[in-house]
Design a protein around this motif. Structure first.
Motif, PDB file in Angstrom:
ATOM      1  N   GLN A 177      -4.900   4.362   0.095  1.00 32.69           N
ATOM      2  CA  GLN A 177      -3.268   3.818   0.472  1.00 32.69           C
ATOM      3  C   GLN A 177      -3.822   2.828   1.777  1.00 32.69           C
ATOM      4  O   GLN A 177      -4.871   2.964   2.465  1.00 32.69           O
ATOM      5  CB  GLN A 177      -2.287   4.643   1.090  1.00 32.69           C
ATOM      6  N   SER A 179      -2.059   2.004   4.084  1.00 35.58           N
ATOM      7  CA  SER A 179      -1.529   2.615   5.198  1.00 35.58           C
ATOM      8  C   SER A 179      -2.709   2.703   6.159  1.00 35.58           C
ATOM      9  O   SER A 179      -2.481   2.643   7.578  1.00 35.58           O
ATOM     10  CB  SER A 179      -0.903   3.858   5.090  1.00 35.58           C
ATOM     11  N   GLN A 182      -2.697   0.097   9.155  1.00 33.90           N
ATOM     12  CA  GLN A 182      -1.975   0.567  10.144  1.00 33.90           C
ATOM     13  C   GLN A 182      -2.781   0.912  11.257  1.00 33.90           C
ATOM     14  O   GLN A 182      -2.415   0.347  12.295  1.00 33.90           O
ATOM     15  CB  GLN A 182      -0.798   1.224   9.744  1.00 33.90           C
ATOM     16  N   ARG A 203      -7.282   5.943  -6.519  1.00 41.18           N
ATOM     17  CA  ARG A 203      -6.878   7.390  -6.852  1.00 41.18           C
ATOM     18  C   ARG A 203      -7.468   7.857  -8.081  1.00 41.18           C
ATOM     19  O   ARG A 203      -7.312   6.753  -9.139  1.00 41.18           O
ATOM     20  CB  ARG A 203      -5.249   7.802  -6.787  1.00 41.18           C
ATOM     21  N   GLN A 216      -2.288  -2.537  -3.141  1.00 37.38           N
ATOM     22  CA  GLN A 216      -0.917  -2.282  -2.610  1.00 37.38           C
ATOM     23  C   GLN A 216      -0.861  -3.441  -1.538  1.00 37.38           C
ATOM     24  O   GLN A 216      -1.697  -4.003  -1.107  1.00 37.38           O
ATOM     25  CB  GLN A 216      -1.031  -0.873  -1.707  1.00 37.38           C
ATOM     26  N   GLU A 218       0.855  -3.312   2.656  1.00 29.92           N
ATOM     27  CA  GLU A 218       1.405  -2.430   3.431  1.00 29.92           C
ATOM     28  C   GLU A 218       2.218  -3.269   4.226  1.00 29.92           C
ATOM     29  O   GLU A 218       1.377  -4.873   4.591  1.00 29.92           O
ATOM     30  CB  GLU A 218       0.139  -1.943   4.283  1.00 29.92           C
ATOM     31  N   PHE A 257       7.194  10.758   3.406  1.00 29.79           N
ATOM     32  CA  PHE A 257       6.090  10.118   3.828  1.00 29.79           C
ATOM     33  C   PHE A 257       5.485  10.844   5.011  1.00 29.79           C
ATOM     34  O   PHE A 257       6.340  10.800   5.896  1.00 29.79           O
ATOM     35  CB  PHE A 257       6.064   8.795   3.786  1.00 29.79           C
ATOM     36  N   PHE A 259       3.908   9.605   7.387  1.00 23.67           N
ATOM     37  CA  PHE A 259       3.736   8.763   8.509  1.00 23.67           C
ATOM     38  C   PHE A 259       4.871   8.070   9.056  1.00 23.67           C
ATOM     39  O   PHE A 259       5.068   7.199   9.889  1.00 23.67           O
ATOM     40  CB  PHE A 259       2.709   7.795   8.010  1.00 23.67           C
ATOM     41  N   THR A 260       5.948   8.346   8.172  1.00 22.31           N
ATOM     42  CA  THR A 260       7.217   8.002   8.743  1.00 22.31           C
ATOM     43  C   THR A 260       8.485   8.844   8.884  1.00 22.31           C
ATOM     44  O   THR A 260       8.386   9.766   8.089  1.00 22.31           O
ATOM     45  CB  THR A 260       7.806   6.691   7.685  1.00 22.31           C
ATOM     46  N   GLY A 290       8.052   2.321  -0.983  1.00 19.89           N
ATOM     47  CA  GLY A 290       8.318   3.489   0.068  1.00 19.89           C
ATOM     48  C   GLY A 290       8.305   2.831   1.404  1.00 19.89           C
ATOM     49  O   GLY A 290       7.845   1.679   1.854  1.00 19.89           O
ATOM     50  N   CYS A 291       9.168   3.342   2.531  1.00 17.46           N
ATOM     51  CA  CYS A 291       9.281   2.707   3.714  1.00 17.46           C
ATOM     52  C   CYS A 291       9.806   3.773   4.649  1.00 17.46           C
ATOM     53  O   CYS A 291      10.118   4.931   4.486  1.00 17.46           O
ATOM     54  CB  CYS A 291      10.167   1.642   3.711  1.00 17.46           C
ATOM     55  N   ALA A 313       7.242   0.620   8.653  1.00 17.41           N
ATOM     56  CA  ALA A 313       6.388   0.165   7.920  1.00 17.41           C
ATOM     57  C   ALA A 313       6.580   0.364   6.347  1.00 17.41           C
ATOM     58  O   ALA A 313       7.996   1.111   6.044  1.00 17.41           O
ATOM     59  CB  ALA A 313       5.045   1.410   7.969  1.00 17.41           C
ATOM     60  N   PHE A 314       5.927   0.011   5.531  1.00 17.01           N
ATOM     61  CA  PHE A 314       6.392  -0.091   3.977  1.00 17.01           C
ATOM     62  C   PHE A 314       5.093  -0.306   3.312  1.00 17.01           C
ATOM     63  O   PHE A 314       4.100  -0.783   3.631  1.00 17.01           O
ATOM     64  CB  PHE A 314       7.456  -1.129   3.582  1.00 17.01           C
ATOM     65  N   GLY A 315       5.118   0.502   1.924  1.00 16.17           N
ATOM     66  CA  GLY A 315       3.906   0.237   1.169  1.00 16.17           C
ATOM     67  C   GLY A 315       4.476  -0.037  -0.227  1.00 16.17           C
ATOM     68  O   GLY A 315       5.569   0.504  -0.814  1.00 16.17           O
TER      69      GLY A 315
HETATM   70  N1  DAH Z   1       1.079   5.063   1.726  1.00 15.84           N
HETATM   71  C1  DAH Z   1       2.305   5.067   0.694  1.00 15.84           C
HETATM   72  C2  DAH Z   1       1.645   5.613  -0.613  1.00 15.84           C
HETATM   73  O1  DAH Z   1       0.709   5.236  -1.104  1.00 15.84           O
HETATM   74  C3  DAH Z   1       3.164   4.204   0.434  1.00 15.84           C
HETATM   75  C4  DAH Z   1       4.055   3.950   1.765  1.00 15.84           C
HETATM   76  C5  DAH Z   1       5.275   4.631   2.165  1.00 15.84           C
HETATM   77  C6  DAH Z   1       3.691   3.384   2.667  1.00 15.84           C
HETATM   78  C7  DAH Z   1       5.899   4.593   3.144  1.00 15.84           C
HETATM   79  C8  DAH Z   1       4.400   3.057   3.931  1.00 15.84           C
HETATM   80  C9  DAH Z   1       5.433   3.884   4.045  1.00 15.84           C
HETATM   81  O2  DAH Z   1       3.790   2.371   5.044  1.00 15.84           O
HETATM   82  O3  DAH Z   1       6.417   3.651   5.353  1.00 15.84           O
HETATM   83  O4  DAH Z   1       2.202   6.108  -1.629  1.00 15.84           O
END
Ligand code: DAH
Length: 367
Positions: A177, A179, A182, A203, A216, A218, A257, A259-260, A290-291, A313-315
């Motif tokens: 990811q 992420s 970050q 993956r 992705q 981020e 998630f 991390f959030t 996702g966020c 954060a979001f991805g």
């Molecule tokens: N890293 C997550 C994934 O690969 C996606 C993600 C979700 C990133 C929520 C974020 C977040 O920064 O806040 O499935």
């Protein structure tokens, strides 16, 4: 003993008289080739007395060096002359249109990448980067996902053996990811932070919507008063700009998630029929990203005080965005390097994505 002055003048004259490479080569052979004048004189040294040999040998060596230098100089002059003549003939008119049969195409992933950067760029985000080969700290642990955390099972990770350690926890991964960026960003930069990190992720997965390598983007925003309202507004603006729609129904569903906290998934309104997917209309929902609010443990791991700062954060999957926006049904085709596919789904290279000039402007190459 022969006087070499006359020979020298004669040879130098021949060198400067040579007006092309072929003539110059003839002069070189006539002087220094196997049967050349200087070579012959060198050979005749053996018939001379010791004293004469010494004197004549010295003169011949000087002569040889001088002639070689003159040949090199003339060669450089002729080369430049040749190049100038060539350039004068080879005029290229860069303003002419490209011949369609030789024009390349921009890959949809590159196009989406540019579009996403254009949208967030206008909102004041910087683009951050991190390595594809990561340690587990940046890919997992610092993201509040320690070893044996159940969330590690959410991702089928490719591990890479660490040659310096037999401990599995020290093995590297190809990042699962973006992420991880970050953490890399927090390590380098103090808040306020406002970045997006687009890039490759990996993956172990393979079907019509999953490939072992995918993309992705981020997003990370950290400052003193960041709230969930900022997250919602920012992502709403993003999806509207991305799908180039003035109105787009969205909803946030609670999710998880590591991390959030809280975490959410964003859905956009759409119409799903057997043959069609229409974004922005109808009563169906489509998950898009996702966020969430950055978990205090993540801020701490990045060296930021969670009592002072917070963020969101979001991805988002870039390939998935490309599939949705440009109606591409199978993700695997993205990476098959089939030029027929690229011709169909690719984009004209000179159409730049910008918020003012248009994101996808003329659409795909054939559209
Ligand atoms: N890293 C997550 C994934 O690969 C996606 C993600 C979700 C990133 C929520 C974020 C977040 O920064 O806040 O499935």
């Amino acid at each position: 003993m022969v006087d070499t002055t006359q020979l020298k003048n004669e040879l130098l004259e021949n060198v400067s008289a040579a007006q092309d490479m072929k003539a110059l080569e003839d002069v070189r052979v006539a002087a220094l080739g196997k049967k050349g004048k200087i070579t012959e004189l060198m050979k005749s040294l053996s018939s001379l007395s010791v004293e004469e040999k010494k004197e004549m040998g010295k003169q011949l060596n000087i002569l040889k060096t001088e002639i070689e230098a003159a040949l090199d100089k003339q060669k450089a002059i002729l080369e430049e002359k040749e190049l100038n003549e060539k350039l004068a003939h080879e005029v290229i008119d860069v303003t002419l249109p490209i011949r369609p049969e030789v024009q390349g195409r921009i890959h949809p992933v590159s196009k989406i990448y540019e579009e996403v950067v254009a949208i967030f760029g206008q909102m004041g985000f910087d683009v951050a980067e991190g390595p594809d080969i990561e340690d587990q700290f940046h890919n997992f642990n610092a993201l509040n996902t320690p070893a044996n955390h159940p969330a590690r099972q959410m991702q089928d990770t490719f591990y890479i053996k660490n040659l310096e350690s037999d401990d599995f926890d020290d093995s590297y991964v190809v990042r699962t990811q973006t992420s991880s960026v970050q953490i890399r960003t927090m390590e380098k930069q103090r808040p306020p932070i406002r970045i997006i990190a687009p890039g490759r992720t990996y993956r172990s997965d393979y079907d019509a919507t999953h490939t072992p390598m995918f993309h992705q983007v981020e997003g990370l925003v950290i400052d003193k008063n960041i709230t969930m309202a900022h997250l919602k507004g920012c992502l709403y603006d993003f999806v509207k700009a991305f799908f180039e729609l003035d109105e787009l129904p969205v909803r946030y569903r609670p999710s998880y998630f590591p991390f959030t906290e809280p975490s959410a998934e964003m859905d956009i309104g759409c119409l799903k029929t057997k043959t069609e997917l229409k974004i922005g209309a109808g009563n169906d929902w489509l998950e898009i990203l996702g966020c969430g609010m950055v978990h205090p443990n993540v801020l701490k791991a990045g060296g930021i005080d969670p009592d002072e700062y917070q963020g969101f954060a979001f991805g988002v999957g870039l390939d998935r965005l490309a599939m949705l926006k440009y109606g591409i049904p199978d993700l695997r085709t993205f990476f098959e390097s089939d030029v027929r596919w690229l011709k169909h789904y690719g984009f004209v290279p000179l159409d730049e994505s910008s918020m003012t000039g248009g994101l996808s402007n003329n659409g795909g190459a054939q559209r």
